[in-house]
Design an enzyme around this catalytic site. Structure first.
Site, PDB file in Angstrom:
ATOM      1  N   CYS B 149       0.822  -1.209   0.000  1.00 45.87           N
ATOM      2  CA  CYS B 149       0.000   0.000   0.000  1.00 45.87           C
ATOM      3  C   CYS B 149       0.859   1.263   0.000  1.00 45.87           C
ATOM      4  O   CYS B 149       0.362   2.353  -0.277  1.00 45.87           O
ATOM      5  CB  CYS B 149      -0.927   0.001   1.204  1.00 45.87           C
ATOM      6  SG  CYS B 149      -0.055  -0.228   2.763  1.00 45.87           S
ATOM      7  N   CYS B 157       9.407   0.865  14.713  1.00 48.37           N
ATOM      8  CA  CYS B 157       7.996   1.130  14.998  1.00 48.37           C
ATOM      9  C   CYS B 157       7.121  -0.019  14.506  1.00 48.37           C
ATOM     10  O   CYS B 157       6.153  -0.400  15.165  1.00 48.37           O
ATOM     11  CB  CYS B 157       7.553   2.451  14.366  1.00 48.37           C
ATOM     12  SG  CYS B 157       8.151   3.881  15.285  1.00 48.37           S
ATOM     13  N   CYS B 243     -10.991 -38.237  20.030  1.00 45.91           N
ATOM     14  CA  CYS B 243      -9.672 -37.617  19.980  1.00 45.91           C
ATOM     15  C   CYS B 243      -8.631 -38.589  20.534  1.00 45.91           C
ATOM     16  O   CYS B 243      -8.960 -39.518  21.259  1.00 45.91           O
ATOM     17  CB  CYS B 243      -9.687 -36.336  20.793  1.00 45.91           C
ATOM     18  SG  CYS B 243      -8.103 -35.490  20.853  1.00 45.91           S
ATOM     19  N   CYS B 245      -6.722 -37.992  22.827  1.00 47.28           N
ATOM     20  CA  CYS B 245      -6.687 -37.855  24.287  1.00 47.28           C
ATOM     21  C   CYS B 245      -7.770 -38.689  24.944  1.00 47.28           C
ATOM     22  O   CYS B 245      -7.842 -38.779  26.162  1.00 47.28           O
ATOM     23  CB  CYS B 245      -6.849 -36.399  24.691  1.00 47.28           C
ATOM     24  SG  CYS B 245      -8.520 -35.761  24.475  1.00 47.28           S
ATOM     25  N   CYS B 293     -39.549  -7.888  59.580  1.00 45.99           N
ATOM     26  CA  CYS B 293     -38.305  -8.482  60.080  1.00 45.99           C
ATOM     27  C   CYS B 293     -37.410  -9.019  58.958  1.00 45.99           C
ATOM     28  O   CYS B 293     -36.328  -9.525  59.204  1.00 45.99           O
ATOM     29  CB  CYS B 293     -38.611  -9.596  61.077  1.00 45.99           C
ATOM     30  SG  CYS B 293     -39.284 -11.079  60.285  1.00 45.99           S
ATOM     31  N   CYS B 303     -54.671 -17.140  50.107  1.00 47.18           N
ATOM     32  CA  CYS B 303     -55.076 -15.982  50.899  1.00 47.18           C
ATOM     33  C   CYS B 303     -53.955 -14.956  51.007  1.00 47.18           C
ATOM     34  O   CYS B 303     -52.794 -15.301  51.135  1.00 47.18           O
ATOM     35  CB  CYS B 303     -55.482 -16.464  52.284  1.00 47.18           C
ATOM     36  SG  CYS B 303     -55.754 -15.132  53.437  1.00 47.18           S
TER      37      CYS B 303
END
Ligand SMILES: [Zn+2]
Ligand SMILES: [Zn+2]
Ligand SMILES: [Zn+2]
Ligand SMILES: [Zn+2]
Lengths: 164, 502
Positions: B149, B157, B243, B245, B293, B303
């Site tokens: 580009c 840097c 796998c 494992c 409380c 009720c």
């Protein structure tokens, strides 16, 4: 200006980050772009915090207003972006600026490039303000301000529509 | 064999002798030799790759494409990544025409647009200094570099920039040019050249390999913790893969192998379990705190007149408005501070929530029960190993005591399957087939629990022969019931028997 000469004399600053900040500061003091002014007294001795005053541009909704930006740099600057917020009593009312001073602007996080500078950030913010057509806060302002991290860089921004 | 099991078998023969194309091949690799296979599943070929083999696979893919399109390898790699390592798609687009757009979309500079004479910056003259826009310092041209580009920065840097991207942000594949607004990607050779630290280069290679596996549909990392193998398939399917494992998982979704439930519902279920908001909703809907409380009170009747059960408090209050009961006294046990309809609607909603929650908990508890039991499998293997040694001391040969290990293998398979059947059942709508399924599930569950019980028993020289017989009978039975259940569900998939509640 005595400070400038003092700074010019100790131009062999230590770290690359300090060296670059040093050069930026000198340039900004010597040739400030219109409406942008560093508050020289605010610059700490380690160069890590700057206050910059910017003026609302003539012919825009912010004409006659004065704002202050706070830049914080860490020692990774410019590879890491600075943390930039509006501070002070006048936070611009703008669709990308939250009332706590945080700014939704992609170059401050995702689109940051080390080739950007304090000056280019100031100019971007100034032009963001200038292109505003209606003064208002972002729609999510209340929630954001209540819940956000203090550091705007920690925010996962969804960038607002740029055309506002 | 126990007589009750024989009956079960005969009763369910109609739902069990069905062939299905989709057997769980890999899980039964172990036992296939001893078992008469009614249905030979279509084999699912896959390879287990080491990290080195993955890198080699990546290199091979690049070579394959380069054999057809003649581009620098660095560009081919970026292009392949852009097309998620789908070679065919890349070639198709490449020969499709719009060359400029093709490269632009992949964030590389069109290599064919370069002028024939590349202007190499003159490194010989030290007078041709350039200013690096990052460090603001003046550098000889030889110290400056950039991508196609044309944005040039000093090498130091660049190194710092790439290192930050790799180490701080964990970006590998998608590092773009350091210039503001430039989206051209940095290729791997450039990164390797400009990053001075070997540790950073290793991390970069790791990130690149990871994005190769993650975006390649035909590859999947083994999800087991600390496992670095990946599975490579030739087409994607919801099939069990094993796998190196030892972990068995579904290639399509990466979860533990979950036959008979399908990936989609499993995913939904796992999300539901993760999100405990349901449970907290129930608590919110059904408990309140005594306004005086603060003891938590659960409402269990209709009720609204509540009396705090804390003996030291006994505060009278209204459930609806939480106000003291006194002003409500004459209003027929209804809160007159609250709109009637609204109150009724709230009660209905509460009822609904309560019943859907108890349904969920029914399945959830059974699902969790099997999962918990599976977690003890290691302990069980250890105790079985101990038992096997014990039996060898009772003059049994090594081969004769193998049945115990096999019993645990089958126990684990059955639990894994049962666990998933509760997910399937939770979403299943009731019909005749779902009832057969539930029977199958019940049979397998009963048999599995019995097998588990047998394996816990003490072995003495007296009961040894007897136990061996019982355990073998039971695991053969479990194995059979498991197959019946799975075949039935698979047949339902083929014949579209299953309706779901959501
Ligand atoms: Zn530089
Ligand atoms: Zn560039
Ligand atoms: Zn593995
Ligand atoms: Zn799956």
């Amino acid at each position: 200006m005595s400070l400038v000469s003092k700074m010019e004399s100790k131009s062999s600053a230590t770290s690359p980050s300090e060296r670059r900040l040093h050069k930026e500061l000198l340039a900004l003091i010597k040739e400030p772009p219109p409406g942008v002014k560093v508050d020289v007294d605010s610059v700490g001795k380690n160069l890590q915090e700057w206050k910059i005053n910017i003026d609302g541009v003539e012919g825009t909704l912010y004409e006659g207003e004065h704002f202050q930006l706070l830049f914080k740099f860490n020692n990774k600057y410019p590879f890491d972006s600075p943390e930039v917020t509006f501070i002070g009593s006048n936070i611009p009312v703008h669709p990308h600026v939250y009332s706590n001073g945080h700014i939704c602007l992609s170059i401050l996080t995702d689109d940051w490039s080390p080739a950007l500078s304090v000056q280019s950030v100031c100019l971007s913010i100034s032009s963001m303000l200038s292109s505003c057509r209606e003064k208002k806060r972002p729609p999510d302002n209340t929630l954001y301000v209540k819940t956000c991290n203090k550091n705007p860089k920690k925010t996962k921004w969804w960038y607002h529509d740029d055309t506002v | 064999m126990d007589s009750d099991e024989d009956t079960f078998d005969n009763d369910n023969v109609d739902s069990g002798n069905v062939s299905s194309g989709d057997d769980d091949f890999a899980m039964e690799v172990d036992i296939s030799s001893s078992r008469e296979r009614q249905t030979e599943p279509e084999e699912y070929h896959y390879e287990v790759l080491t990290t080195d083999q993955i890198v080699q696979d990546m290199v091979d893919s690049i070579s394959d494409v380069n054999g057809v399109v003649n581009l620098p390898r660095t560009i081919t790699r970026i292009l392949l990544n852009h097309f998620k390592w789908d070679k065919e798609k890349l070639m198709e687009k490449y020969f499709d025409g719009n060359e400029d757009k093709f490269f632009q979309d992949a964030h590389v500079v069109n290599p064919f647009n370069k002028p024939n004479t590349i202007s190499v910056p003159k490194v010989t003259k030290s007078t041709t200094d350039e200013i690096c826009e990052i460090c603001f310092s003046r550098n000889p041209s030889g110290m400056m570099t950039g991508l196609e580009c044309g944005h040039r920065f000093c090498k130091q840097c660049w190194g710092e920039y790439l290192t930050t991207k790799i180490m701080e942000e964990g970006v590998g594949q998608s590092i773009s040019c350091a210039a503001h607004g430039c989206d051209i990607l940095v290729d791997d050779v450039t990164v390797t050249k400009l990053v001075p630290d070997a540790k950073v280069r290793v991390k970069y290679q790791h990130l690149i390999t990871n994005s190769f596996v993650e975006c390649n549909r035909l590859l999947r990392w083994c999800p087991s913790a600390d496992c670095t193998y990946a599975i490579k398939v030739s087409y994607v399917d919801a099939r069990p893969v094993v796998c190196k494992c030892g972990h068995t998982f579904c290639f399509d979704c990466g979860e533990n192998w979950h036959d008979p439930v399908q990936c989609r519902l499993l995913k939904k279920w796992l999300k539901k379990c993760d999100d405990d908001s349901e449970t907290s909703n129930w608590i919110a809907a059904n408990t309140k705190e005594c306004p005086k409380c603060n003891v938590t009170i659960e409402k269990d009747g209709g009720c609204n007149h509540m009396v705090c059960k804390n003996q030291n408090c006994k505060h009278d209050f209204c459930w609806v408005c939480l106000g003291s009961w006194e002003p409500h006294g004459s209003s027929w046990y209804n809160c007159n501070r609250y709109d009637e309809d609204e109150a009724r609607a709230a009660r209905d909603a509460q009822e609904k929530l309560r019943s859907s929650l108890s349904r969920y908990l029914h399945y959830y508890n059974r699902y969790m029960n099997h999962m918990q039991s599976l977690k003890f499998e290691n302990k069980l293997y250890a105790s079985v190993k101990h038992k096997m040694e014990e039996m060898q001391q009772h003059n049994m040969s090594w081969i004769e005591v193998q049945f115990l290990k096999k019993a645990v293998d089958i126990l684990c398979q059955c639990r894994q399957t049962l666990m998933c059947t509760y997910v399937f059942a939770y979403y299943l709508k009731k019909n005749n087939q779902s009832m057969i399924f539930e029977d199958n599930q019940k049979d397998l569950e009963t048999a599995t629990e019995k097998l588990s019980e047998y394996l816990e028993r003490d072995i003495t020289s007296e009961n040894l022969a007897d136990i061996k017989q019982k355990v073998q009978d039971k695991y053969r039975y479990c194995e059979k019931r498991r197959k019946v259940l799975l075949d039935h569900v698979h047949e339902g998939y083929e014949k579209d028997w299953w309706d779901y509640t959501e």
